[in-house]
Scaffold this motif. Structure first.
Motif, short mmCIF file in Angstrom:
data_model
loop_
_atom_site.label_atom_id
_atom_site.label_comp_id
_atom_site.label_asym_id
_atom_site.label_seq_id
_atom_site.Cartn_x
_atom_site.Cartn_y
_atom_site.Cartn_z
N ASN A 290 0.82 -1.21 0.00
CA ASN A 290 0.00 0.00 0.00
C ASN A 290 0.86 1.27 0.00
OD1 ASN A 290 -2.37 -1.50 -0.02
ND2 ASN A 290 -2.56 -1.51 2.20
N ARG A 291 1.94 1.26 0.79
CA ARG A 291 2.82 2.42 0.82
C ARG A 291 3.51 2.60 -0.53
NH1 ARG A 291 2.44 6.18 4.83
NH2 ARG A 291 4.43 6.88 3.98
N TRP A 292 3.93 1.52 -1.14
CA TRP A 292 4.56 1.60 -2.46
C TRP A 292 3.59 2.17 -3.48
CZ3 TRP A 292 2.95 -0.75 -6.97
CH2 TRP A 292 3.79 -0.59 -8.08
N SER A 293 2.35 1.71 -3.45
CA SER A 293 1.35 2.17 -4.41
C SER A 293 1.18 3.68 -4.37
CB SER A 293 0.01 1.48 -4.15
OG SER A 293 -0.99 1.97 -5.02
N VAL A 294 1.14 4.24 -3.15
CA VAL A 294 0.94 5.69 -2.99
C VAL A 294 2.23 6.45 -3.25
CG1 VAL A 294 0.36 7.50 -1.35
CG2 VAL A 294 -0.97 5.37 -1.37
N ALA A 295 3.32 6.02 -2.60
CA ALA A 295 4.57 6.78 -2.65
C ALA A 295 5.19 6.78 -4.05
CB ALA A 295 5.57 6.22 -1.64
N SER A 296 5.04 5.68 -4.77
CA SER A 296 5.65 5.58 -6.10
C SER A 296 4.82 6.28 -7.17
CB SER A 296 5.83 4.11 -6.48
OG SER A 296 4.57 3.49 -6.70
N GLY A 297 3.57 6.56 -6.84
CA GLY A 297 2.68 7.15 -7.82
C GLY A 297 1.95 6.12 -8.66
N ALA A 298 2.11 4.85 -8.35
CA ALA A 298 1.39 3.81 -9.10
C ALA A 298 -0.11 3.92 -8.88
CB ALA A 298 1.88 2.43 -8.68
N ASN A 299 -0.48 4.24 -7.64
CA ASN A 299 -1.90 4.45 -7.29
C ASN A 299 -2.79 3.34 -7.82
OD1 ASN A 299 -1.46 6.94 -5.90
ND2 ASN A 299 -1.24 7.96 -7.89
N LEU A 300 -2.47 2.12 -7.42
CA LEU A 300 -3.27 0.97 -7.85
C LEU A 300 -4.69 1.10 -7.33
CD1 LEU A 300 -0.73 -1.91 -7.12
CD2 LEU A 300 -1.06 -0.63 -9.24
N GLY A 301 -5.62 0.62 -8.11
CA GLY A 301 -7.02 0.70 -7.74
C GLY A 301 -7.36 -0.21 -6.56
N GLU A 302 -8.51 0.06 -5.97
CA GLU A 302 -8.93 -0.71 -4.79
C GLU A 302 -9.02 -2.19 -5.09
OE1 GLU A 302 -12.74 -0.90 -1.70
OE2 GLU A 302 -12.45 0.85 -3.00
N HIS A 303 -9.55 -2.54 -6.27
CA HIS A 303 -9.71 -3.95 -6.63
C HIS A 303 -8.34 -4.63 -6.75
CE1 HIS A 303 -11.32 -7.59 -8.47
NE2 HIS A 303 -10.40 -7.47 -9.41
N THR A 304 -7.38 -3.95 -7.42
CA THR A 304 -6.05 -4.52 -7.60
C THR A 304 -5.32 -4.67 -6.27
OG1 THR A 304 -5.88 -3.55 -9.81
CG2 THR A 304 -3.82 -4.22 -8.74
N LEU A 305 -5.41 -3.63 -5.44
CA LEU A 305 -4.78 -3.71 -4.13
C LEU A 305 -5.38 -4.83 -3.29
CD1 LEU A 305 -4.34 0.03 -3.08
CD2 LEU A 305 -2.53 -1.63 -3.59
N GLY A 306 -6.70 -4.99 -3.39
CA GLY A 306 -7.35 -6.06 -2.63
C GLY A 306 -6.90 -7.43 -3.07
N ALA A 307 -6.79 -7.63 -4.38
CA ALA A 307 -6.36 -8.93 -4.90
C ALA A 307 -4.90 -9.21 -4.52
CB ALA A 307 -6.52 -8.95 -6.42
N LEU A 308 -4.04 -8.19 -4.62
CA LEU A 308 -2.64 -8.37 -4.24
C LEU A 308 -2.49 -8.57 -2.75
CD1 LEU A 308 -0.97 -5.68 -6.53
CD2 LEU A 308 -0.76 -8.18 -6.74
N GLY A 309 -3.34 -7.89 -1.98
CA GLY A 309 -3.32 -8.08 -0.53
C GLY A 309 -3.72 -9.50 -0.15
N ASP A 310 -4.71 -10.05 -0.84
CA ASP A 310 -5.10 -11.44 -0.59
C ASP A 310 -3.96 -12.39 -0.93
OD1 ASP A 310 -7.60 -10.64 0.23
OD2 ASP A 310 -8.58 -11.06 -1.69
#
Length: 329
Positions: A290-310
């Motif tokens: 989650n920190r990488w997504s925000v800090a890097s500017g990737a800003n992955l969507g909620e669905h993608t973050l949820g799937a990767l988190g799982d």
């Protein structure tokens, strides 16, 4: 009658002393006789350790001197940078410790050797992923440390490394040193992933970070399982305090030091005064993601973050199970 009562009391006292002595002998027999490391005799007498220490070895080396000598033999002046001789020494030391019965390591040895092994976090992290081909290829008993264009490395099997990490982690500070070093390796992996557009390696990186994290979850569980409630609480609090102390303050900017930013940001979430704070470590890969997504500017969507988190949680669970197998009697 008084004489009879006195005689009976004397007999009762004598029996109690015999029982106590027998209990003490039984405790020594159980915890001492089979523990070659109770005074570092086993480790000190190991031929591999004698070779590592060379001319510094003595038959009467105190545990603290032994640990200090091993630390000097396995690490150099620059963190994370080693010679082939130092990496060979660390490999030999890990293999020697792996043979300790019941994962026992003398208290005077735990923290110094954890500091030394944490300096090899790039290697231990790779071993714990279970999928690093070069490390798997160099893990056999007859294999050796090696050097490539990225530096010097050593490897052992995961089933040998995990019991060593467990033995050292009896000391909560040692556990925190080892796990924080591993988390920094995971953060460094995330920092190599390109954000725009998101590199397809992000899914692989989640798995590579989560598998070792799961192993450290299993190690903590095994340490805590043998403690009572108060002892478990004390171990957790000390470990969490060390995690908190390891974070950078202030957290560096991602643009200047991406890996340090990710690791420090997730370590900053650790609260040693929170009874449930230790549970947060079990989601450390999700935090890094989650920190990488925000800090890097990737800003992955909620669905993608949820799937990767799982995926992160599932892989961490697998890492936990594999480590539990390595710790099984």
């Amino acid at each position: 009658m008084a004489a009879v009562r006195t005689s009976r009391r004397a007999a009762v006292v004598a029996i109690a002393l015999v029982v106590a002595a027998a209990a003490g002998l039984g405790l020594w027999w159980t915890l001492g006789r089979d523990d070659a490391d109770r005074d570092c005799t086993g480790l000190r007498a190991d031929d591999r350790v004698r070779t590592v220490l060379g001319s510094a070895w003595r038959s009467d080396l105190h545990c603290t001197d032994l640990a200090d000598g091993l630390r000097r033999a396995t690490t150099g002046d620059q963190p994370g940078v080693h010679t082939l001789e130092q990496a060979r020494a660390m490999r030999a030391l890990v293999l020697a410790l792996a043979e300790s019965k019941g994962h026992r390591v003398h208290p005077d040895v735990r923290r110094p050797l954890a500091e030394a092994l944490a300096d090899y976090a790039a290697d231990t992290h790779a071993v714990l992923t279970l999928v690093n081909d070069p490390y798997n290829a160099h893990a056999g008993w007859r294999d050796d440390a090696w050097q490539d264009d990225q530096g010097v490395h050593f490897s052992v099997h995961q089933r040998e490394l995990v019991p060593v990490l467990r033995g050292l982690s009896e000391d909560p500070t040692a556990y925190a040193l080892l796990r924080a070093a591993d988390q920094r390796q995971a953060a460094a992996g995330f920092a190599t992933v390109k954000p725009n557009p998101p590199d397809t390696r992000i899914e692989n990186q989640v798995g590579l970070a989560a598998m070792p994290a799961g192993a450290y979850d299993a190690i903590a569980d095994d340490v805590l399982r043998k403690r009572d409630t108060d002892a478990r609480s004390a171990w957790r609090k000390e470990a969490l305090s060390r995690f908190q102390a390891a974070k950078a303050d202030p957290v560096p900017d991602y643009s200047a030091a991406p890996a340090d930013h990710l690791a420090a940001a997730c370590l900053a979430r650790v609260d040693p005064n929170d009874a449930s704070g230790f549970v947060g470590l079990q989601s450390q890969t999700v935090c890094l993601l989650n920190r990488w997504s925000v800090a890097s500017g990737a800003n992955l969507g909620e669905h993608t973050l949820g799937a990767l988190g799982d995926r992160a949680m599932t892989t961490a669970h697998t890492g936990r199970q594999e480590a539990e197998k390595a710790l099984a009697p």
